[in-house]
Design an enzyme around this catalytic site. Structure first.
Site: not given
Ligand code: PEP
Ligand code: MG
Length: 757
Positions: A359, A466, A502, A606, A630, A677
């Site tokens: 990340h 996020r 999300r 994912e 992911d 995404c």
């Protein structure tokens, strides 16, 4: 044997430089095996020879250079075969090459083990004996095990030497993993995490009273900080939640922590050390208790300890000043480190750990900061105050580069700017191929530190918000009201387009300091929806905050992360419904006119299990969003943060391409909207392939918007079909990469895949 082995590795690890490390190796191995000679030869790949670096037993004069050309002798043979050689009488072997100058003629038996680090032969470890005999299986295993362990140590020590300059007088460069594209030039700035008890090095003091004074002042500051925090949240948290602040205040009292710390200081320890010792002791005591409530208090004690520590450290006057052109270098780059450096100063970053899929790397890309990851062999401090070039395309880092190289990189940087200006020309146009096929480009937000949406140009939604980032920036879960304000602001700012929020996706590499999760395999553990369904109080508060924020705007869509089973979808839908009715009833009771809308709900694709449940899950949700980050990690079984296996993590892997094609085809059949995404959507080659597969909505970091829009506006969809057909028939990711790179070069956009025009 095991303890001898561990001891050798330990001693070598502690050696200040490569020479001392090698001396320690040869001395100790010879002693452990009772052999006559032990030597280490290291490969000099430029000179194409193995150089005798250290020996115990052979005659090596201080300034004498002894080497064997690549291909010569048993040393080369072991290196070339990448396996040990155990020879009773070396002189009889056809590959034997006698090095007379070091007195080798006296020895018969020879055991040579290659030293290999990350598939690269660094050198060999050689043991020799006068008596002609084969070494025993146990001796051979010992040398092989040691060589394997020493490989990392030698690589580390080599890197240290390389950086500190005594090893190579020439150009010094380190190779890492390309993390975020771009070229950066600047001075290293070492980023360290906020106060951490574990990083306090125990130190003694001769002035205990001064230290006690510092400690008391830090306690006072901590008390005030807690009081302010309690005040801030008093309006909207329940009484019993507020009580935690009283508990903290109580712990700070003399009878609790205070006295114990002061006693340690009087025993001669510095304040920071005393805090560390007492707090760690308390933490251990709490953790040992049977009562789970009391066990949890260990977290509070640690938190409190770190708060005091941070005040103590601030008192030490470590006010930070950043170089004008700053390259952030850290063990593990965090969001708060990035946020702490003024954007104009921050040119590039280097994270010793992690990989391009972490990340932190996503955040770097979203900020447009060139980044290199996974320089695991270099100690952080060795880069301090160095002038650096960071090549975010190749993963190279150059240390104190010569003028000529600097000039070359300045040219590349200018060319990058020109390319960026070129693609910005189409900024206000929709993404539409030359033959009129429309693609909706959306934005990934949340990891974005840059909020300047006025500069995004044409975008058609926030495809992924996020929500975990605001959770990570705090020291406790944000309240419903705090979340409401944040979400409202985002929904309002982008009110003309849909905003996909999300639900909390923590776990994996997104830990919360105040909610530690200890797991062997965090990416396969309690992550995303798994954790929030186990804590409905957290999930419900978040969804309520989203629903309330959406009142009157109605552009919210909710996305569920890490879904594996249908049950999870059912349970999450039930909770969303519950939150919906709660908020609706509250509004009715307050006699408010406003109505709340039921938002669309989608699921992230994912976890590979979802690939085969699209129909069943599709019946229960409104849309899908593919998280390629992911999906790649789980489909290929490669930890997205582990630099050792980063070479395997590849979105161009044909297996992944086929999986993505399957999702696009299946969703079209089911008539379910689907977007992508993950980072692949913002990768020039990735975007071309995804569009060819049938995806019509791509969500990416703002930094990629201009180039993806420009690329799509300059291709014909029929050309993309050809590209996809070829890509799907490839059997290796590199073949796919070559194909898309050629396509991009043909479009004049090679500069987006490597530095230069
Ligand atoms: C993904 O997995 O592709 C994704 C978009 O989510 P994240 O990177 O936050 O895990
Ligand atoms: Mg994900």
């Amino acid at each position: 044997m095991l303890t001898t082995l561990q001891r050798i590795v330990e001693v070598v690890n502690q050696a200040p430089d490569l020479d001392t490390a090698l001396e320690a190796i040869v001395q100790r191995v010879r002693a452990a095996l009772g052999s006559d000679v032990c030597s280490v030869y290291l490969a000099d790949h430029d000179a194409r020879e193995f150089v005798l670096m250290a020996t115990e037993g052979l005659r090596l004069e201080p300034n004498q250079r002894v080497s064997l050309e690549f291909g010569e002798g048993l040393i080369s043979l072991a290196a070339q075969r990448e396996e040990p050689l155990n020879i009773a009488n070396a002189a009889e072997h056809p590959n034997f090459k006698l090095v007379e100058s070091v007195g080798e003629e006296a020895y018969s038996a020879m055991l040579v083990a290659p030293i290999i680090h990350q598939r690269k032969v660094l050198g060999v470890l050689a043991v020799q004996q006068k008596q002609a005999r084969a070494f025993s299986g146990e001796e051979e295993a010992f040398v092989v095990t040691l060589a394997a362990q020493l490989a990392a140590v030698i690589a580390h020590a080599e890197a240290k030497g390389l950086v500190s300059g005594h090893y190579s007088p020439w150009l010094r460069n380190l190779s890492g993993l390309a993390g975020a594209p771009g070229v950066a030039i600047g001075e290293a700035f070492i980023g360290r995490p906020a106060a951490k008890l574990s990083s306090v090095v125990p130190r003694r003091t001769e002035y205990p009273w001064r230290e006690i004074h510092k400690f008391r002042k830090a306690v006072l500051q901590t008390r005030m900080e807690l009081r302010d925090l309690a005040k801030q949240v008093a309006a909207y948290v329940a009484e019993d939640t507020l009580a935690i602040f009283d508990v903290y205040q109580g712990m700070l009292d003399a009878a609790s922590l205070g006295d114990a710390v002061e006693k340690k200081i009087k025993d001669g320890w510095m304040a920071q050390t005393a805090v560390k010792m007492v707090v760690e002791d308390f933490v251990a005591q709490f953790e040992d208790l049977d009562d789970s409530y009391l066990q949890e208090r260990a977290v509070d004690v640690r938190d409190l300890g770190q708060r005091i520590l941070s005040h103590l450290q601030e008192r030490n006057g470590q006010a930070q000043s950043f170089p004008n052109a700053c390259i952030l270098v850290a063990e593990e780059v965090t969001a708060s480190m990035l946020a702490a450096i003024p954007r104009d100063n921050l040119q590039g970053l280097i994270s010793l750990h992690g990989s391009a899929n972490s990340h932190a790397a996503i955040m770097a890309r979203s900020m447009g900061i060139p980044a290199v990851f996974g320089l695991t062999d270099v100690p952080l401090t060795y880069l301090s105050e160095k002038h650096l070039i960071v090549d975010g395309y190749s993963g190279d880092v150059f240390i104190n580069p010569p003028t000529q190289l600097l000039e070359e990189y300045e040219v590349l940087r200018r060319e990058e700017l020109e390319l960026a200006e070129k693609v910005a020309e189409d900024r206000d146009q929709p993404a539409e191929t030359e033959d009129g096929m429309q693609v909706s480009l959306q934005v990934n937000a949340g990891l974005n530190v840059d909020h300047g949406h006025e500069r995004w140009g044409h975008y058609e939604g926030i495809g992924l918000y996020r929500t975990e980032i605001p959770f990570m920036m705090r020291e406790r879960f944000p309240t419903e009201q705090e979340q409401h304000e944040l979400y409202r602001q985002t929904l309002q700012t982008h009110r003309h387009v849909p905003v996909v929020m999300r639900t909390l996706d923590i776990g994996g590499d997104k830990p919360l300091s105040y909610f530690p999760i200890k797991e062997e395999n965090p990416f396969l553990g309690w992550r995303g929806i798994r954790m929030t369904l186990d804590h409905p109080e957290i999930f419900l508060v978040q969804v309520r905050a989203m629903l309330r924020a959406n009142i009157g705007l109605d552009n919210l869509q909710i996305l569920l992360p890490m879904v594996t089973t249908l049950d999870e979808v059912d349970e999450a839908s039930r909770l969303i419904n519950q939150a919906y009715f709660e908020v609706r009833n509250e509004l009715a009771q307050e006699d408010r006119e406003q109505k709340i809308q039921r938002p669309k709900v989608g699921v992230m694709v994912e976890v590979p299990a979802l690939l085969y449940q699209l129909e069943a899950v599709g019946r229960k949700v409104d849309f899908f969003s593919v998280g390629t980050n992911d999906l790649t990690q789980y489909l290929l079984a490669v930890d997205r943060n582990n630099s050792r296996v980063a070479g395997l993590y590849d979105t161009y892997n044909p297996a992944l391409l086929h999986a993505l094609q399957h999702v696009a085809t299946r969703c079209a059949e089911l008539q379910k909207p689907v977007s992508v995404c993950g980072e692949m959507a913002g990768d020039p080659g990735g975007a071309l392939l995804l569009v060819a597969m049938g995806y019509r909505t791509l969500s990416m970091s703002t930094h990629n918007l201009d180039k993806i829009r420009w690329i799509l506006r300059h291709v014909d969809s029929k050309v993309l079909q050809v590209l996809l057909t070829q890509a799907l028939s490839c059997s290796h990711p590199d073949q796919v990469r070559r194909l898309v790179t050629m396509k991009l070069e043909a479009l004049g956009l090679g500069g987006f895949v490597r530095a230069g025009k």
